[in-house]
Design a protein around this motif. Structure first.
Motif, PDB file in Angstrom:
ATOM      1  N   ARG A 104      28.170 118.094  26.337  1.00 54.19           N
ATOM      2  CA  ARG A 104      29.526 117.254  25.662  1.00 54.19           C
ATOM      3  C   ARG A 104      29.519 116.953  24.078  1.00 54.19           C
ATOM      4  O   ARG A 104      30.299 117.123  23.396  1.00 54.19           O
ATOM      5  CB  ARG A 104      30.097 115.952  26.509  1.00 54.19           C
ATOM      6  CG  ARG A 104      28.866 115.082  26.436  1.00 54.19           C
ATOM      7  CD  ARG A 104      29.174 113.911  27.251  1.00 54.19           C
ATOM      8  NE  ARG A 104      28.232 113.094  27.882  1.00 54.19           N
ATOM      9  CZ  ARG A 104      27.420 113.416  28.716  1.00 54.19           C
ATOM     10  NH1 ARG A 104      27.634 114.306  29.469  1.00 54.19           N
ATOM     11  NH2 ARG A 104      26.374 112.651  29.094  1.00 54.19           N
ATOM     12  N   PRO A 111      34.717 117.678  26.754  1.00 54.23           N
ATOM     13  CA  PRO A 111      35.610 117.433  27.698  1.00 54.23           C
ATOM     14  C   PRO A 111      36.343 116.272  27.566  1.00 54.23           C
ATOM     15  O   PRO A 111      36.244 115.419  26.634  1.00 54.23           O
ATOM     16  CB  PRO A 111      34.513 116.962  28.859  1.00 54.23           C
ATOM     17  CG  PRO A 111      33.195 117.224  28.157  1.00 54.23           C
ATOM     18  CD  PRO A 111      33.348 117.465  26.602  1.00 54.23           C
ATOM     19  N   SER A 142      41.033 120.104  30.655  1.00 54.09           N
ATOM     20  CA  SER A 142      39.631 120.259  30.315  1.00 54.09           C
ATOM     21  C   SER A 142      38.857 120.977  31.249  1.00 54.09           C
ATOM     22  O   SER A 142      37.924 121.861  30.833  1.00 54.09           O
ATOM     23  CB  SER A 142      39.427 118.826  30.026  1.00 54.09           C
ATOM     24  OG  SER A 142      37.947 118.865  29.346  1.00 54.09           O
TER      25      SER A 142
END
Length: 187
Positions: A104, A111, A142
């Motif tokens: 991330r 995300p 996502s």
């Protein structure tokens, strides 16, 4: 296990069906401990009969029982919050999402907000053999992107399954093709 008695101090006094042979594997695992001779003599006096064998759960034994009860309990059926959809994932799909979430901070398009907590809250449903998560539409998009990246990295199955079951797939934006300027003959 007929004639098994529990004492107030946590000992289980054995009768037919609960003896050294049947409790031996539990002792080897460290889940129960065998009463020493002095303790069996004291238990014999308290119960008014001979106590040839007694065991007591260890801390690991208590924890194993608690864990087994929790694991065997059916998952609580929660109604999803308004606007959230229930999604059933295979273990491999959940693993792909976890890989996506682990990146991330380094992804250019990370995300969706809340996807990590939704994945952390996933619960296994034995009846459907799926991990159940509740996600919003944005989080579903996502997830589709995560499965697209998984497809590029090796397996198309999660992306194909997600598109087939939930109708959501990720299509990368196509670059705009700019036409070359036409060259005209000057003259």
């Amino acid at each position: 296990m007929a004639d098994v008695q529990r004492t107030t101090d946590g000992w289980v006094v054995a009768g037919p069906g609960l003896d050294e042979r049947t409790t031996g594997p539990l002792v080897k695992l460290g889940l129960v401990r065998v009463a020493p001779r002095a303790e069996r003599a004291e238990l014999s006096v308290k119960s008014g009969r001979a106590v040839p064998w007694a065991v007591q759960l260890t801390d690991d034994g208590w924890d194993a029982l608690l864990y087994a009860r929790t694991r065997a309990a059916p998952p609580a059926v929660e109604a999803p919050s308004p606007g959230l959809q229930q999604v059933g994932l295979r273990r491999s799909d959940l693993d792909a999402l976890r890989r996506f979430l682990a990146l991330r901070g380094r992804l250019h398009r990370g995300p969706a907000a809340g996807l990590e907590s939704a994945v952390e809250a996933a619960r296994f449903n034995a009846a459907s053999n799926r991990w159940v998560v509740y996600v919003s539409g944005e989080q579903m998009e996502s997830m589709a992107r995560a499965f697209f990246l998984e497809r590029l990295g090796g397996s198309a199955a999660p992306a194909n399954r997600f598109a087939r079951v939930y109708g959501v797939s990720y299509t990368p934006p196509s670059p705009l093709l700019t036409p070359e300027p036409q060259r005209g003959d000057a003259g």
